[in-house]
Design a protein around this motif. Structure first.
Motif, PDB file in Angstrom:
ATOM      1  N   PRO A  10      -2.184  -0.712  24.284  1.00  0.00           N
ATOM      2  CA  PRO A  10      -3.208  -0.699  22.980  1.00  0.00           C
ATOM      3  C   PRO A  10      -3.491  -2.222  22.870  1.00  0.00           C
ATOM      4  O   PRO A  10      -4.623  -2.762  22.547  1.00  0.00           O
ATOM      5  N   PHE A  11      -2.467  -2.998  22.645  1.00  0.00           N
ATOM      6  CA  PHE A  11      -2.631  -4.478  22.396  1.00  0.00           C
ATOM      7  C   PHE A  11      -3.448  -5.248  23.478  1.00  0.00           C
ATOM      8  O   PHE A  11      -4.168  -6.413  23.091  1.00  0.00           O
ATOM      9  N   ALA A  19      -5.778  -4.044  25.369  1.00  0.00           N
ATOM     10  CA  ALA A  19      -7.010  -3.734  25.026  1.00  0.00           C
ATOM     11  C   ALA A  19      -7.888  -4.422  23.798  1.00  0.00           C
ATOM     12  O   ALA A  19      -8.712  -4.987  23.871  1.00  0.00           O
ATOM     13  N   ALA A  20      -6.840  -4.446  22.759  1.00  0.00           N
ATOM     14  CA  ALA A  20      -7.357  -5.265  21.661  1.00  0.00           C
ATOM     15  C   ALA A  20      -7.592  -6.726  21.955  1.00  0.00           C
ATOM     16  O   ALA A  20      -8.777  -7.406  21.652  1.00  0.00           O
ATOM     17  N   GLY A  21      -6.724  -7.022  22.807  1.00  0.00           N
ATOM     18  CA  GLY A  21      -6.851  -8.623  23.087  1.00  0.00           C
ATOM     19  C   GLY A  21      -7.977  -9.056  23.862  1.00  0.00           C
ATOM     20  O   GLY A  21      -8.488  -9.846  23.917  1.00  0.00           O
ATOM     21  N   MET A  40     -10.902  -7.179  24.126  1.00  0.00           N
ATOM     22  CA  MET A  40     -12.021  -7.014  23.300  1.00  0.00           C
ATOM     23  C   MET A  40     -12.296  -8.352  22.484  1.00  0.00           C
ATOM     24  O   MET A  40     -13.366  -8.608  22.438  1.00  0.00           O
ATOM     25  N   ILE A  41     -11.140  -8.564  21.691  1.00  0.00           N
ATOM     26  CA  ILE A  41     -11.374  -9.937  20.745  1.00  0.00           C
ATOM     27  C   ILE A  41     -11.350 -11.012  21.567  1.00  0.00           C
ATOM     28  O   ILE A  41     -12.534 -11.857  21.422  1.00  0.00           O
TER      29      ILE A  41
END
Length: 122
Positions: A69-70, A72-74, A76-77
């Motif tokens: 999940p991190f 994906a967040a990385g 995206m951001i």
């Protein structure tokens, strides 16, 4: 893109002069000094772009592939702050390169969509 900014990008593009609404005389009076400074600015920016690409590739072949999940967040951001923002600004200033950059942003968005799709299939 990093190589382009480090080695190939001229200090001022025609769109830069259009956006700043400069006359040929004004460009001539500041062009040399501004140009030599911008060469350094774009080389540094090119280094950051290249580093971001290298880090994105490393992320893609490690944690992103494992669907952390991190990761994906990385992605995206980081993508929104880099190619997403660059594409948006190039539309704001009506850049000659806006469509090329939009294409790159769409590749980024497609990678995120693929991430979600693969995760849903697993």
């Amino acid at each position: 893109m990093g190589i382009y900014f480090v080695l190939l990008r001229p200090p001022l593009l025609p769109e830069d002069i259009r956006f700043m609404n400069l006359t040929p005389a004004e460009v001539q009076s500041i062009g040399g000094r501004l140009g030599s400074w911008l060469v350094h600015v774009f080389r540094v920016m090119g280094g950051y772009i290249a580093a971001s690409g290298i880090l994105a590739i490393a992320l893609a072949v490690t944690s992103f592939r494992d669907h952390h999940p991190f990761a994906a967040a990385g992605a995206m951001i980081g993508g929104a702050a880099s190619i997403g923002w660059m594409a948006a600004v190039n539309f704001i200033i009506d850049s000659d390169f806006k469509w090329v950059l939009l294409g790159m942003a769409l590749v980024w968005a497609a990678s995120l969509a693929t991430f979600v799709w693969e995760g849903a299939r697993s």
